[in-house]
Design a protein around this motif. Structure first.
Motif, PDB file in Angstrom:
ATOM      1  N   ALA A 121       0.829  -1.203   0.000  1.00 46.00           N
ATOM      2  CA  ALA A 121       0.000   0.000   0.000  1.00 46.00           C
ATOM      3  C   ALA A 121       0.865   1.255   0.000  1.00 46.00           C
ATOM      4  N   GLU A 122       1.985   1.226   0.722  1.00 43.93           N
ATOM      5  CA  GLU A 122       2.889   2.377   0.735  1.00 43.93           C
ATOM      6  C   GLU A 122       3.495   2.603  -0.645  1.00 43.93           C
ATOM      7  N   LEU A 123       3.918   1.518  -1.278  1.00 42.76           N
ATOM      8  CA  LEU A 123       4.496   1.641  -2.616  1.00 42.76           C
ATOM      9  C   LEU A 123       3.467   2.146  -3.615  1.00 42.76           C
ATOM     10  N   ALA A 124       2.245   1.604  -3.531  1.00 41.12           N
ATOM     11  CA  ALA A 124       1.191   2.023  -4.458  1.00 41.12           C
ATOM     12  C   ALA A 124       0.878   3.501  -4.276  1.00 41.12           C
ATOM     13  N   LEU A 125       0.857   3.962  -3.029  1.00 38.24           N
ATOM     14  CA  LEU A 125       0.582   5.368  -2.748  1.00 38.24           C
ATOM     15  C   LEU A 125       1.625   6.269  -3.394  1.00 38.24           C
ATOM     16  N   LEU A 126       2.894   5.933  -3.213  1.00 40.93           N
ATOM     17  CA  LEU A 126       3.960   6.747  -3.779  1.00 40.93           C
ATOM     18  C   LEU A 126       3.970   6.664  -5.298  1.00 40.93           C
ATOM     19  N   ASP A 127       3.685   5.477  -5.838  1.00 42.25           N
ATOM     20  CA  ASP A 127       3.667   5.320  -7.292  1.00 42.25           C
ATOM     21  C   ASP A 127       2.520   6.099  -7.926  1.00 42.25           C
ATOM     22  N   ARG A 128       1.445   6.341  -7.158  1.00 36.29           N
ATOM     23  CA  ARG A 128       0.326   7.143  -7.667  1.00 36.29           C
ATOM     24  C   ARG A 128       0.625   8.632  -7.598  1.00 36.29           C
ATOM     25  N   GLY A 129       1.745   8.987  -6.977  1.00 34.48           N
ATOM     26  CA  GLY A 129       2.100  10.387  -6.872  1.00 34.48           C
ATOM     27  C   GLY A 129       1.449  11.099  -5.702  1.00 34.48           C
ATOM     28  N   VAL A 130       0.880  10.323  -4.761  1.00 38.86           N
ATOM     29  CA  VAL A 130       0.300  10.933  -3.566  1.00 38.86           C
ATOM     30  C   VAL A 130       1.437  11.391  -2.651  1.00 38.86           C
ATOM     31  N   ARG A 131       1.349  12.613  -2.160  1.00 36.96           N
ATOM     32  CA  ARG A 131       2.403  13.155  -1.301  1.00 36.96           C
ATOM     33  C   ARG A 131       2.424  12.408   0.033  1.00 36.96           C
ATOM     34  N   PHE A 132       3.626  12.022   0.468  1.00 33.24           N
ATOM     35  CA  PHE A 132       3.776  11.265   1.711  1.00 33.24           C
ATOM     36  C   PHE A 132       4.884  11.912   2.536  1.00 33.24           C
ATOM     37  N   ARG A 133       4.511  12.440   3.711  1.00 31.63           N
ATOM     38  CA  ARG A 133       5.488  13.033   4.620  1.00 31.63           C
ATOM     39  C   ARG A 133       5.514  12.224   5.917  1.00 31.63           C
ATOM     40  N   ALA A 134       6.708  11.956   6.417  1.00 30.11           N
ATOM     41  CA  ALA A 134       6.834  11.142   7.623  1.00 30.11           C
ATOM     42  C   ALA A 134       7.898  11.714   8.544  1.00 30.11           C
ATOM     43  N   ILE A 135       7.624  11.619   9.843  1.00 32.43           N
ATOM     44  CA  ILE A 135       8.577  12.037  10.875  1.00 32.43           C
ATOM     45  C   ILE A 135       8.968  10.801  11.673  1.00 32.43           C
ATOM     46  N   TYR A 136      10.263  10.560  11.790  1.00 33.64           N
ATOM     47  CA  TYR A 136      10.757   9.377  12.492  1.00 33.64           C
ATOM     48  C   TYR A 136      11.523   9.786  13.742  1.00 33.64           C
ATOM     49  N   ALA A 137      11.350   8.988  14.788  1.00 34.97           N
ATOM     50  CA  ALA A 137      12.191   9.164  15.966  1.00 34.97           C
ATOM     51  C   ALA A 137      13.602   8.714  15.609  1.00 34.97           C
ATOM     52  N   ALA A 138      14.621   9.401  16.153  1.00 32.09           N
ATOM     53  CA  ALA A 138      16.006   9.061  15.843  1.00 32.09           C
ATOM     54  C   ALA A 138      16.293   7.596  16.157  1.00 32.09           C
ATOM     55  N   GLU A 139      15.619   7.056  17.168  1.00 29.11           N
ATOM     56  CA  GLU A 139      15.839   5.670  17.565  1.00 29.11           C
ATOM     57  C   GLU A 139      15.499   4.682  16.456  1.00 29.11           C
ATOM     58  N   VAL A 140      14.572   5.077  15.570  1.00 24.10           N
ATOM     59  CA  VAL A 140      14.186   4.201  14.462  1.00 24.10           C
ATOM     60  C   VAL A 140      15.401   3.813  13.629  1.00 24.10           C
ATOM     61  N   LEU A 141      16.327   4.763  13.435  1.00 22.30           N
ATOM     62  CA  LEU A 141      17.475   4.534  12.561  1.00 22.30           C
ATOM     63  C   LEU A 141      18.465   3.528  13.151  1.00 22.30           C
ATOM     64  N   ASP A 142      18.333   3.245  14.443  1.00 25.27           N
ATOM     65  CA  ASP A 142      19.220   2.265  15.068  1.00 25.27           C
ATOM     66  C   ASP A 142      18.719   0.839  14.888  1.00 25.27           C
ATOM     67  N   HIS A 143      17.494   0.665  14.401  1.00 25.22           N
ATOM     68  CA  HIS A 143      16.922  -0.665  14.240  1.00 25.22           C
ATOM     69  C   HIS A 143      17.353  -1.265  12.898  1.00 25.22           C
ATOM     70  N   PRO A 144      17.716  -2.551  12.873  1.00 26.01           N
ATOM     71  CA  PRO A 144      18.168  -3.198  11.635  1.00 26.01           C
ATOM     72  C   PRO A 144      17.138  -3.090  10.518  1.00 26.01           C
TER      73      PRO A 144
END
Length: 320
Positions: free
Chosen positions: A153-176
């Motif tokens: 669903a995320e890929l389909a949304l982006l492929d349709r050109g729907v704008r997607f903005r996301a905010i991530y906690a810095a801790e997310v980047l430490d996860h494999p």
């Protein structure tokens, strides 16, 4: 046959048009014999073909076909424009329906999804129905080890050109797996930012429907996870305002730089994202000792006494 029906033509219309392509300008009487249909029936088919632009107007007695790339192309464009209008009308009617339902039964404002599968299915439905934009925040813990995987669903949304903005906690980047996921999403058009801490997981679609967790979101209790879905209300507006405020405070996340960027731009951006040294070293493919040496060199080169100052100085010097 189904293809011709899609543009409002019958099997006979198709047969008549194909015969005209083989024998342009043949009189209607002769055309009637070729397709083995009464002359009046063929005349009606020719009239329909003229109406949709597949036969030249004024050639009823000896029909002259029009290049299908022109005739059918125009017809397809007209049908597409009409369907776009129907889609817009459908969205408006759906909003009016929802408003009426909510007025009659306010409890419809709130929906509770119970369990990981139900929550994921609801998120999937929301993303697939997005038409304008989706925004979200993300922070651990996660209910599954595969949470870094990008959904269809995320890929389909982006492929349709729907704008997607996301905010991530810095801790997310430490996860494999998450750095790779975010890099892939960025390549497809996601706009990502990072904050040291994110207060809540949240997804809002088209500013009208929001979903956020209630309880039981730990990795050991996927069956007890709860999420609330809120539709078209002051609460939805408040959640959108919360996201907008966090977005203004967050730092743009850039995990890959163009070839023309400064050699240390990626390092500066990773430091600014709040990633731990271990995660940055993995991302850059260097040892912890090498990373610390590079950080010290960058700070010295920029005349900075901290990572924060290094980020500011790099921005002023155009290390992007």
């Amino acid at each position: 046959m189904a293809d011709w029906e899609a543009v409002g033509l019958s099997a006979l219309d198709s047969q008549v048009y194909r015969q005209l392509l083989r024998d342009p300008g043949v009189p209607v009487a002769q055309l009637s014999e070729a397709v083995e249909e009464p002359e009046a029936t063929v005349e009606a088919a020719v009239g329909r073909l003229i109406a949709v632009g597949l036969v030249r107007s004024g050639s009823e007695a000896a029909p002259a076909p029009v290049d299908p790339r022109s005739g059918l192309g125009m017809l397809v464009r007209e049908r597409r424009a009409a369907l776009d209008g129907v889609a817009a009308m459908t969205d408006q009617l759906a909003r009016e329906f929802s408003a009426g339902q909510l007025q009659a039964e306010p409890s419809r404002l709130i929906e509770i999804a119970v369990g990981r599968d139900a929550i994921e299915a609801r998120i999937d439905d929301m993303l697939r129905g997005a038409t304008e934009q989706a925004v979200g925040t993300d922070t651990p813990p996660y209910v599954a080890d595969g949470s870094h995987q990008v959904s269809g669903a995320e890929l389909a949304l982006l492929d349709r050109g729907v704008r997607f903005r996301a905010i991530y906690a810095a801790e997310v980047l430490d996860h494999p797996g998450w750095v790779e996921r975010l890099g892939s999403m960025a390549q497809r058009g996601e706009q990502a930012r990072v904050l040291p801490q994110v207060p809540v997981k949240l997804l809002i679609v088209d500013g009208r429907t929001a979903i956020l967790p209630l309880a039981g979101d730990g990795p050991s209790t996927p069956g007890q996870a709860r999420a609330v879905v809120v539709t078209d209300s002051a609460l939805t507006n408040a959640l959108q305002a919360l996201f907008d405020q966090l977005w203004g405070q967050a730092t743009p996340l850039r995990l890959a730089e163009p070839a023309t960027a400064h050699p240390d731009a990626t390092l500066i951006n990773l430091l600014a994202s709040g990633m731990k040294d271990e995660a940055i070293a993995r991302q850059l493919g260097v040892s912890g000792r090498t990373l610390r040496r590079r950080i010290a060199q960058v700070q010295e080169q920029l005349g900075a006494t901290s990572r924060f100052q290094a980020g500011l100085q790099a921005g002023r010097r155009g290390w992007e």
